[in-house]
Design an enzyme around this catalytic site. Sequence first.
Site, short mmCIF file in Angstrom:
data_model
loop_
_atom_site.label_atom_id
_atom_site.label_comp_id
_atom_site.label_asym_id
_atom_site.label_seq_id
_atom_site.Cartn_x
_atom_site.Cartn_y
_atom_site.Cartn_z
N TYR A 94 1.87 8.76 -53.92
CA TYR A 94 1.84 10.22 -53.79
C TYR A 94 2.97 10.81 -54.62
CZ TYR A 94 2.38 14.86 -51.74
OH TYR A 94 2.49 16.21 -51.58
N GLU B 170 0.12 18.38 -57.47
CA GLU B 170 0.14 17.24 -56.56
C GLU B 170 -0.88 16.19 -57.00
OE1 GLU B 170 0.06 17.42 -51.84
OE2 GLU B 170 -1.95 17.21 -52.65
N1 LIG Z 1 -12.27 7.78 -59.34
C1 LIG Z 1 -12.06 7.12 -58.22
N2 LIG Z 1 -12.25 5.78 -58.17
C2 LIG Z 1 -12.06 5.10 -57.03
N3 LIG Z 1 -11.64 5.63 -55.89
C3 LIG Z 1 -11.42 6.96 -55.87
C4 LIG Z 1 -11.61 7.77 -57.03
N4 LIG Z 1 -11.30 9.03 -56.69
C5 LIG Z 1 -10.94 9.00 -55.41
N5 LIG Z 1 -11.02 7.77 -54.89
C6 LIG Z 1 -10.68 7.35 -53.52
O1 LIG Z 1 -11.11 8.31 -52.60
C7 LIG Z 1 -10.04 8.80 -51.82
C8 LIG Z 1 -10.20 10.27 -51.57
O2 LIG Z 1 -10.25 10.96 -52.79
P1 LIG Z 1 -9.39 12.24 -53.07
O3 LIG Z 1 -7.97 11.97 -52.81
O4 LIG Z 1 -9.74 12.72 -54.42
O5 LIG Z 1 -9.99 13.29 -52.04
P2 LIG Z 1 -9.40 13.96 -50.71
O6 LIG Z 1 -9.85 13.21 -49.53
O7 LIG Z 1 -9.90 15.34 -50.77
O8 LIG Z 1 -7.89 13.96 -50.78
P3 LIG Z 1 -6.92 15.16 -50.40
O9 LIG Z 1 -7.05 15.35 -48.92
O10 LIG Z 1 -5.63 14.62 -50.86
O11 LIG Z 1 -7.39 16.35 -51.20
C9 LIG Z 1 -8.79 8.47 -52.62
O12 LIG Z 1 -7.69 8.27 -51.79
C10 LIG Z 1 -9.18 7.22 -53.36
O13 LIG Z 1 -8.91 6.09 -52.58
#
Ligand SMILES: Nc1ncnc2c1ncn2[C@@H]1O[C@H](COP(=O)(O)OP(=O)(O)OP(=O)(O)O)[C@@H](O)[C@H]1O
Length: 387
Positions: free
Chosen positions: A101, A189
């Site tokens: 992070y 971030e």
């Molecule tokens: N391109 C990718 N390839 C593989 N895994 C991915 C990829 N993008 C995201 N992930 C996985 O999916 C998880 C969630 O994605 P991301 O952090 O983009 O969304 P989020 O849940 O909305 O996070 P936040 O709450 O920080 O916005 C990541 O922690 C990662 O492990």
Amino acid sequence: MDLFEHQAKELFARHGIPVPAGGLAATPQDARRIAAGLGVPVVVKAQVKTGGRGKAGGVRPAPGPATAEDAARGILGMDIKGHIAETVLVEAATVAVEEYYVAYLVDRAERRFLAMASTEGGMDIEEVAAVRPQALARMPVDPRVGVGEEAARELLARAGFAADVRDAIAGVLVDLWRVVAAEDAVLVEVNPLAWTAGGDIVALDGKITLDGNAAFRHDRSAFAGTSREESLEARARARRLNYVKLDGQVGVVGNGAGLVMSTLDVVALAGERFGGIRPANFLDIGGGASARVMADSLEIVLSDPDVRSVLVNVFGGITACDAVADGIVSALGLLGERGLGRPIVVRLDGNNALAGRRILERAGHPAIRQITTMDGAAEEAARLAAA
Ligand SMILES: Nc1ncnc2c1ncn2[C@@H]1O[C@H](COP(=O)(O)OP(=O)(O)OP(=O)(O)O)[C@@H](O)[C@H]1O
Ligand SMILES: [Mg+2]
């Protein structure tokens, strides 16, 4: 102004921060085409301006084009915390060995930026910060000095990154600072910043908030928002009104930021007695209250379908209440039918208040109700919104 993940990644790429290859899709067929073009397993991600997408089912892996199409079909139209996914980002799946992070944000109290880093990135950084704050290293950043390699290494050392990882990431932190400075961001971030099996560092998620006050220095037309909230705010900006959309039911128009802020408070307080009625917006008409400004203001506030009543709270000063009252009457004339549907509670006080009130009485517009005190007016507006 918050950016979508795909827009944040566009800015990352422009400043040399590695992101997965990918494309934006508005239909399942587009998603299939993009996945086929990439020719590798993909991840299909809801583009909404809120966190927690992964947990809400808005981030789905897909081994090939057909499954990417299915995933997009499942995600498009999905409601994540009140945000509808209108597009999905289809990007190359990247296997992370570790997820970190990193972030920069404005620290208003200290009048500086704050850099943050943790070896425990992924989806639960809020929990890490709450339960084990020492796992999230913080370092103040003087914006006039910025972040160089040395500062970046120090932050990473404090966060407990291994030496080889520090070497690999310090440069990314410097590049990310360049995003803050060059794009005039108040928040940048990356969560997670991934260390891949191949030893690469890749930003798998990105969140950027741009400083609206610096908009004049940039061409941000490519980032113009399409949501109702953003289009109302853009319209208000074009008319030089200070408007912020909120999520309640009472439209608020006043003169002077301080008066409008306290009006929001009294509306929220009065609203508690009517089942939790709240202000629908902040709108400061500033010093002048010409008919044009009043009409623009009422027009914007009444374009918000959430608004069930309006409270106009004006304390006459240099612009006297009779001028404001004239403004309201001609505004309602300009608005015609649109001004009739919802009640408008007006409280005029200060310079020439009596003359102003008489003008409104004489006009006898069916939408207007006058109340002479601020608390009384807030109460009436809340009652009408709840009716
Ligand atoms: N391109 C990718 N390839 C593989 N895994 C991915 C990829 N993008 C995201 N992930 C996985 O999916 C998880 C969630 O994605 P991301 O952090 O983009 O969304 P989020 O849940 O909305 O996070 P936040 O709450 O920080 O916005 C990541 O922690 C990662 O492990
Ligand atoms: Mg994330």
